[in-house]
Motif scaffolding. Structure first.
Motif, mmCIF file in Angstrom:
data_model
loop_
_atom_site.group_PDB
_atom_site.id
_atom_site.type_symbol
_atom_site.label_atom_id
_atom_site.label_comp_id
_atom_site.label_asym_id
_atom_site.label_seq_id
_atom_site.Cartn_x
_atom_site.Cartn_y
_atom_site.Cartn_z
ATOM 1 N N LEU A 135 1.195 -1.299 -0.033
ATOM 2 C CA LEU A 135 -0.004 -0.027 -0.048
ATOM 3 C C LEU A 135 0.939 1.492 -0.255
ATOM 4 C CD1 LEU A 135 -2.147 1.292 -0.201
ATOM 5 C CD2 LEU A 135 -2.693 1.221 2.770
ATOM 6 N N GLY A 136 1.731 1.475 1.175
ATOM 7 C CA GLY A 136 2.568 2.326 1.289
ATOM 8 C C GLY A 136 3.657 2.799 -0.497
ATOM 9 N N SER A 137 3.945 1.439 -1.308
ATOM 10 C CA SER A 137 4.068 1.812 -2.750
ATOM 11 C C SER A 137 3.509 2.297 -3.583
ATOM 12 C CB SER A 137 5.059 0.278 -2.834
ATOM 13 O OG SER A 137 5.986 -0.366 -1.910
ATOM 14 N N PHE A 138 2.494 1.757 -3.736
ATOM 15 C CA PHE A 138 1.286 1.973 -4.154
ATOM 16 C C PHE A 138 1.173 3.716 -4.148
ATOM 17 C CE2 PHE A 138 -2.828 3.393 -5.467
ATOM 18 C CZ PHE A 138 -3.744 2.622 -6.820
ATOM 19 N N LEU A 139 1.009 4.057 -3.033
ATOM 20 C CA LEU A 139 0.398 5.722 -2.640
ATOM 21 C C LEU A 139 2.287 6.342 -3.405
ATOM 22 C CD1 LEU A 139 -0.629 5.303 0.675
ATOM 23 C CD2 LEU A 139 -1.463 5.258 -2.051
ATOM 24 N N LEU A 140 3.196 6.157 -2.765
ATOM 25 C CA LEU A 140 4.016 6.840 -3.110
ATOM 26 C C LEU A 140 4.675 6.683 -4.538
ATOM 27 C CD1 LEU A 140 7.184 5.517 -0.738
ATOM 28 C CD2 LEU A 140 6.395 8.270 -0.602
ATOM 29 N N ILE A 141 3.972 5.833 -5.355
ATOM 30 C CA ILE A 141 4.326 6.119 -7.192
ATOM 31 C C ILE A 141 3.429 6.956 -7.653
ATOM 32 C CG2 ILE A 141 3.613 4.221 -9.174
ATOM 33 C CD1 ILE A 141 5.361 1.988 -7.237
ATOM 34 N N SER A 142 1.730 6.192 -7.020
ATOM 35 C CA SER A 142 0.756 7.838 -7.571
ATOM 36 C C SER A 142 1.115 8.636 -7.370
ATOM 37 C CB SER A 142 -0.598 6.913 -6.322
ATOM 38 O OG SER A 142 -0.948 5.911 -6.937
#
Length: 185
Positions: free
Chosen positions: A31-38
């Motif tokens: 979830l953290g990775s997805f948010l950072l990429i977004s």
């Protein structure tokens, strides 16, 4: 043996808790990775700009004459008229009488010499003129014309029209919108 069994159960429970904790950490990691990429893609989004040229016609005018010719013994109103553009007759103009009371529309079109004729009922009207040489975009509106039963009227309307080209800079929010714009050109 029971001690060995108790140790095995304790080890199994500890492993189960460890695996559950790891799953939670993995989920938070994803979830953290997805948010950072977004967030990164939103920040780094490249604006796509283009200069758009629009054809923008203008259409204006006035009612020069609104003459009562005579009164007939009828409940209808007969309206004849002529539309001029720079002293030239203007054909192909829709003339729409819109009743203020009930929004009922009475529509006619000018002939090649700019003449029109229409029968309407008494009441307060708005008149809308639409020149089809530009499509339906520009229209000319006259408001609050009162017509009474039996009137035979003549309207003389002068109009002026011109076509302008306006250019403006536009920034598209996404590459997809920019590419769609380019396809239409």
């Amino acid at each position: 043996m029971p001690a060995l069994l108790a140790i095995a159960v304790t080890v199994a429970n500890n492993m189960k808790k460890h695996i559950q904790n790891r799953k939670v950490l993995l989920r938070f990691g994803y979830l953290g990775s997805f948010l950072l990429i977004s967030l990164y893609s939103c920040i780094m989004q490249k604006p796509y700009s283009a200069k758009i040229t629009k054809f923008q016609p203008s259409f204006w005018g006035e009612i020069k004459e609104n003459n009562l010719k005579r009164i007939a013994d009828t409940t209808e109103i007969l309206i004849t008229g002529k539309v001029y553009d720079y002293d030239r007759p203007e054909g192909g103009i829709s003339v729409i009488f819109i009743s203020k009371e009930n929004k009922r529309k009475f529509k006619t079109v000018t002939d090649s010499k700019g003449h029109f004729q229409i029968n309407i009922v008494n009441g307060l009207y708005n008149i809308q003129l639409i020149p089809y040489k530009y499509g339906k975009t520009p229209s000319l509106n006259f408001e609050n014309l009162n017509f009474k039963s039996g009137e035979i009227r003549e309207l003389i309307i002068y109009t002026e029209s011109s076509a302008e080209t306006v250019s403006m800079d536009t920034i598209f929010e996404s590459k997809r919108a920019y590419n769609e714009y380019l396809k239409r050109q």
